[in-house]
Scaffold this motif. Structure first.
Motif, PDB file in Angstrom:
ATOM      1  N   ASN A   1     -22.244  32.797  18.214  1.00 17.79           N
ATOM      2  CA  ASN A   1     -21.048  32.481  17.432  1.00 17.79           C
ATOM      3  C   ASN A   1     -21.131  31.112  16.767  1.00 17.79           C
ATOM      4  OD1 ASN A   1     -19.563  34.881  17.896  1.00 17.79           O
ATOM      5  ND2 ASN A   1     -19.196  34.183  19.988  1.00 17.79           N
ATOM      6  N   ARG A   2     -22.299  30.486  16.854  1.00 15.31           N
ATOM      7  CA  ARG A   2     -22.571  29.192  16.228  1.00 15.31           C
ATOM      8  C   ARG A   2     -21.573  28.128  16.663  1.00 15.31           C
ATOM      9  NH1 ARG A   2     -24.502  30.207  10.138  1.00 15.31           N
ATOM     10  NH2 ARG A   2     -25.949  28.570  10.714  1.00 15.31           N
ATOM     11  N   ARG A   3     -21.355  28.040  18.002  1.00 11.79           N
ATOM     12  CA  ARG A   3     -20.429  27.056  18.548  1.00 11.79           C
ATOM     13  C   ARG A   3     -21.078  26.301  19.691  1.00 11.79           C
ATOM     14  NH1 ARG A   3     -15.361  30.979  19.097  1.00 11.79           N
ATOM     15  NH2 ARG A   3     -16.789  31.722  20.661  1.00 11.79           N
ATOM     16  N   LEU A   4     -20.593  25.094  19.888  1.00 12.30           N
ATOM     17  CA  LEU A   4     -21.075  24.214  20.938  1.00 12.30           C
ATOM     18  C   LEU A   4     -19.861  23.511  21.525  1.00 12.30           C
ATOM     19  CD1 LEU A   4     -23.365  22.444  22.280  1.00 12.30           C
ATOM     20  CD2 LEU A   4     -23.222  21.022  20.242  1.00 12.30           C
ATOM     21  N   THR A   5     -19.783  23.458  22.837  1.00 15.21           N
ATOM     22  CA  THR A   5     -18.680  22.750  23.484  1.00 15.21           C
ATOM     23  C   THR A   5     -19.233  21.470  24.091  1.00 15.21           C
ATOM     24  OG1 THR A   5     -17.608  24.848  24.003  1.00 15.21           O
ATOM     25  CG2 THR A   5     -16.847  22.912  25.204  1.00 15.21           C
ATOM     26  N   ILE A   6     -18.716  20.346  23.616  1.00 14.92           N
ATOM     27  CA  ILE A   6     -19.116  19.033  24.136  1.00 14.92           C
ATOM     28  C   ILE A   6     -17.855  18.321  24.596  1.00 14.92           C
ATOM     29  CG2 ILE A   6     -20.134  16.789  23.606  1.00 14.92           C
ATOM     30  CD1 ILE A   6     -21.856  18.117  21.541  1.00 14.92           C
TER      31      ILE A   6
ATOM     32  N   ASP B   1     -23.493  27.458  29.484  1.00 13.53           N
ATOM     33  CA  ASP B   1     -22.254  28.095  29.020  1.00 13.53           C
ATOM     34  C   ASP B   1     -21.620  27.351  27.839  1.00 13.53           C
ATOM     35  OD1 ASP B   1     -22.556  30.009  30.933  1.00 13.53           O
ATOM     36  OD2 ASP B   1     -21.105  29.139  32.319  1.00 13.53           O
ATOM     37  N   ASP B   2     -21.999  26.102  27.637  1.00 11.43           N
ATOM     38  CA  ASP B   2     -21.460  25.315  26.525  1.00 11.43           C
ATOM     39  C   ASP B   2     -22.111  25.683  25.189  1.00 11.43           C
ATOM     40  OD1 ASP B   2     -19.769  23.897  28.235  1.00 11.43           O
ATOM     41  OD2 ASP B   2     -21.333  22.428  28.676  1.00 11.43           O
ATOM     42  N   LEU B   3     -23.220  26.403  25.249  1.00  7.98           N
ATOM     43  CA  LEU B   3     -23.929  26.807  24.039  1.00  7.98           C
ATOM     44  C   LEU B   3     -23.571  28.253  23.705  1.00  7.98           C
ATOM     45  CD1 LEU B   3     -27.484  25.499  24.995  1.00  7.98           C
ATOM     46  CD2 LEU B   3     -25.668  24.265  23.807  1.00  7.98           C
ATOM     47  N   ASP B   4     -22.997  28.453  22.561  1.00  2.68           N
ATOM     48  CA  ASP B   4     -22.670  29.797  22.087  1.00  2.68           C
ATOM     49  C   ASP B   4     -23.385  29.984  20.750  1.00  2.68           C
ATOM     50  OD1 ASP B   4     -21.641  32.248  21.433  1.00  2.68           O
ATOM     51  OD2 ASP B   4     -19.534  31.628  21.522  1.00  2.68           O
TER      52      ASP B   4
ATOM     53  N   PRO C   1     -18.504  23.501  15.599  1.00  3.10           N
ATOM     54  CA  PRO C   1     -19.421  24.442  14.956  1.00  3.10           C
ATOM     55  C   PRO C   1     -20.852  23.899  15.007  1.00  3.10           C
ATOM     56  CG  PRO C   1     -18.146  23.253  13.307  1.00  3.10           C
ATOM     57  CD  PRO C   1     -17.605  22.842  14.647  1.00  3.10           C
ATOM     58  N   LEU C   2     -21.801  24.786  15.168  1.00  5.94           N
ATOM     59  CA  LEU C   2     -23.211  24.375  15.167  1.00  5.94           C
ATOM     60  C   LEU C   2     -23.708  24.259  13.739  1.00  5.94           C
ATOM     61  CD1 LEU C   2     -24.930  26.395  18.028  1.00  5.94           C
ATOM     62  CD2 LEU C   2     -24.795  23.926  17.791  1.00  5.94           C
ATOM     63  N   ASP C   3     -24.350  23.145  13.442  1.00  3.90           N
ATOM     64  CA  ASP C   3     -24.945  22.945  12.131  1.00  3.90           C
ATOM     65  C   ASP C   3     -26.289  23.668  12.081  1.00  3.90           C
ATOM     66  OD1 ASP C   3     -27.218  20.537  12.574  1.00  3.90           O
ATOM     67  OD2 ASP C   3     -25.661  20.759  14.099  1.00  3.90           O
ATOM     68  N   VAL C   4     -26.890  23.739  10.914  1.00  2.00           N
ATOM     69  CA  VAL C   4     -28.142  24.462  10.718  1.00  2.00           C
ATOM     70  C   VAL C   4     -29.275  23.859  11.544  1.00  2.00           C
ATOM     71  CG1 VAL C   4     -29.868  25.128   9.000  1.00  2.00           C
ATOM     72  CG2 VAL C   4     -27.459  25.225   8.428  1.00  2.00           C
ATOM     73  N   LEU C   5     -29.373  22.524  11.576  1.00  2.32           N
ATOM     74  CA  LEU C   5     -30.451  21.869  12.319  1.00  2.32           C
ATOM     75  C   LEU C   5     -30.360  22.163  13.814  1.00  2.32           C
ATOM     76  CD1 LEU C   5     -32.858  19.924  12.482  1.00  2.32           C
ATOM     77  CD2 LEU C   5     -31.199  18.058  12.691  1.00  2.32           C
ATOM     78  N   THR C   6     -29.195  21.941  14.389  1.00  2.00           N
ATOM     79  CA  THR C   6     -29.018  22.180  15.821  1.00  2.00           C
ATOM     80  C   THR C   6     -29.173  23.662  16.145  1.00  2.00           C
ATOM     81  OG1 THR C   6     -27.476  20.325  15.824  1.00  2.00           O
ATOM     82  CG2 THR C   6     -27.554  21.645  17.808  1.00  2.00           C
TER      83      THR C   6
END
Length: 106
Positions: A34-39, A28-31, A45-50
């Motif tokens: 919408n290019r988002r990550l909850t840590i 659920d932490d990976l979106d 925001p998710l970068d291109v590599l991740t």
């Protein structure tokens, strides 16, 4: 480098995630849409590599362990079938209390 190591390194280096934060990450932490990550409760925001590595890992995870119900995205052979670690805390505490009841000193 293995498929599993790549997203871990990206989370640690690009997002400065600590080992404990990576270890407690849930699906659920990976979106990805919408290019988002909850840590650790912070949305990033998710970068291109991740953004490239996480879907690759999730595809590998889905093909390797197609029926796992585990919520952590980063699993291995041992954790793919072990769901007891991810039970709610009160259920684990109750199970541990019942197990320890027979060995408690009197």
């Amino acid at each position: 480098m293995s498929t599993a190591v790549r997203p871990i390194l990206a989370l640690a280096t690009v997002h400065a995630a600590r080992v404990a934060q990576i270890g407690t990450l849930m699906l659920d932490d990976l979106d990805i849409g919408n290019r988002r990550l909850t840590i650790a409760g912070f949305v990033r925001p998710l970068d291109v590599l991740t953004l490239k590595l996480l879907p690759d890992w999730l595809d590998h995870r889905r093909s390797r362990w197609p029926i796992t119900a585990n919520l952590p995205p980063l699993i291995n052979n041992q954790t793919a079938t072990n769901q007891s670690r991810w039970q709610p805390l009160d259920q684990r505490r109750d199970a541990r209390a019942g197990r320890d009841a027979g060995t408690a000193p009197r």
